[in-house]
Design a protein around this motif. Structure first.
Motif, PDB file in Angstrom:
ATOM      1  N   THR A  27       0.818  -1.223   0.000  1.00 45.76           N
ATOM      2  CA  THR A  27       0.000   0.000   0.000  1.00 45.76           C
ATOM      3  C   THR A  27       0.851   1.272   0.000  1.00 45.76           C
ATOM      4  N   HIS A  55      -0.207   0.462  -6.864  1.00 47.18           N
ATOM      5  CA  HIS A  55       0.183   1.383  -5.797  1.00 47.18           C
ATOM      6  C   HIS A  55       0.260   2.816  -6.337  1.00 47.18           C
ATOM      7  N   LEU A  62      -5.192  -1.366  -6.340  1.00 45.33           N
ATOM      8  CA  LEU A  62      -4.381  -2.431  -5.756  1.00 45.33           C
ATOM      9  C   LEU A  62      -5.166  -3.743  -5.676  1.00 45.33           C
TER      10      LEU A  62
END
Length: 255
Positions: A27, A55, A62
């Motif tokens: 992340t 990302h 994602l």
């Protein structure tokens, strides 16, 4: 989808013949390792820190990717570094450490690894529910920004995409299964206080690899994102020393 300002990939061309693939965490973005990369470049290394697929845009992106996408992107950058440099290392933070380990398993010619709070498992009981939860709930609250230093900020998603997280769990299993294939020198930095990755991760890595040189350094004043925290200067300096020592040794062996 436009890339968030500050999340752009980093590429610096050095003069030493040593190259570093620098991998960010789950992340997160290259922003979390950019200062590290600039420090390595200032020491003469060629540095590539890619923005991994999914990302640096929206957390929903994602969820459309899997661990094989992140790994493939890193491997592509590794191939580019090989064309530029005589000696190639992989350094990684958190999931970036997972990627570094998998690359070392698959590419024995790599010179060495520097891992910062690498992840290969989790002790959270809720993790067992991820395969089911990820089918019905797209995301939960994020885990970004675990930093002790006041004012420091990690450019990362504020949500944790569950389908992607379930894929990360599969990545952990694949990587753990082949840890014995890692023979390269390993320098592992572990934060004394980490609210994201438990200490058992470092133990599993150090016990699992076959490296004759494996060093653990505990960072006393940093949380999970140690590359942006109080101990970052010591981490940066130590990784440069590690790189230069091994690069110099390899150069002497080829003379």
């Amino acid at each position: 989808m436009p890339v968030l300002t500050g999340a752009e990939p980093l590429h610096r061309t050095g003069s030493s013949g040593a190259g570093v693939l620098l991998c960010h965490g789950f992340t997160s973005t290259p922003q979390s390792v950019r200062e590290w990369g600039e420090h390595l470049a200032a020491a003469g290394a060629t540095v590539r820190a890619p923005l991994l697929p999914g990302h640096g845009t929206r957390w929903q992106d994602l969820n459309r990717t899997r661990w094989t996408d992140w790994y493939a992107a890193a491997e592509t950058e590794l191939d580019r570094l090989r064309q530029e440099c005589r000696t190639v290392f992989v350094f990684g933070q958190s999931m970036g450490g997972t990627i570094a380990l998998r690359l070392a398993e698959r590419h024995p010619d790599l010179a060495g690894l520097v891992l910062v709070n690498p992840s290969v498992t989790t002790l959270r009981r809720s993790a067992a529910l991820l395969p089911v939860l990820s089918r019905v709930i797209p995301a939960l609250s994020g885990l970004a920004g675990d930093i002790a230093r006041p004012g420091a900020h990690e450019l990362a998603y504020d949500r944790m995409p569950l389908r992607a997280m379930a894929s990360l769990q599969r990545f952990w299993r694949v990587t753990r299964a082949d840890l014995a294939a890692v023979h390269q020198p390993v320098l592992l930095y572990r934060s004394a206080t980490d609210h994201i990755v438990e200490p058992v991760n470092a133990q599993l890595v150090l016990d699992g690899v076959s490296s004759s040189e494996r060093t653990e350094i505990v960072l006393p004043d940093s949380f999970h994102v140690a590359t942006l925290d109080h101990d970052a200067p010591a981490l940066f300096a130590g990784s440069v020393d590690f790189l230069q020592r091994i690069h110099r040794k390899r150069a002497e062996e080829t003379v």
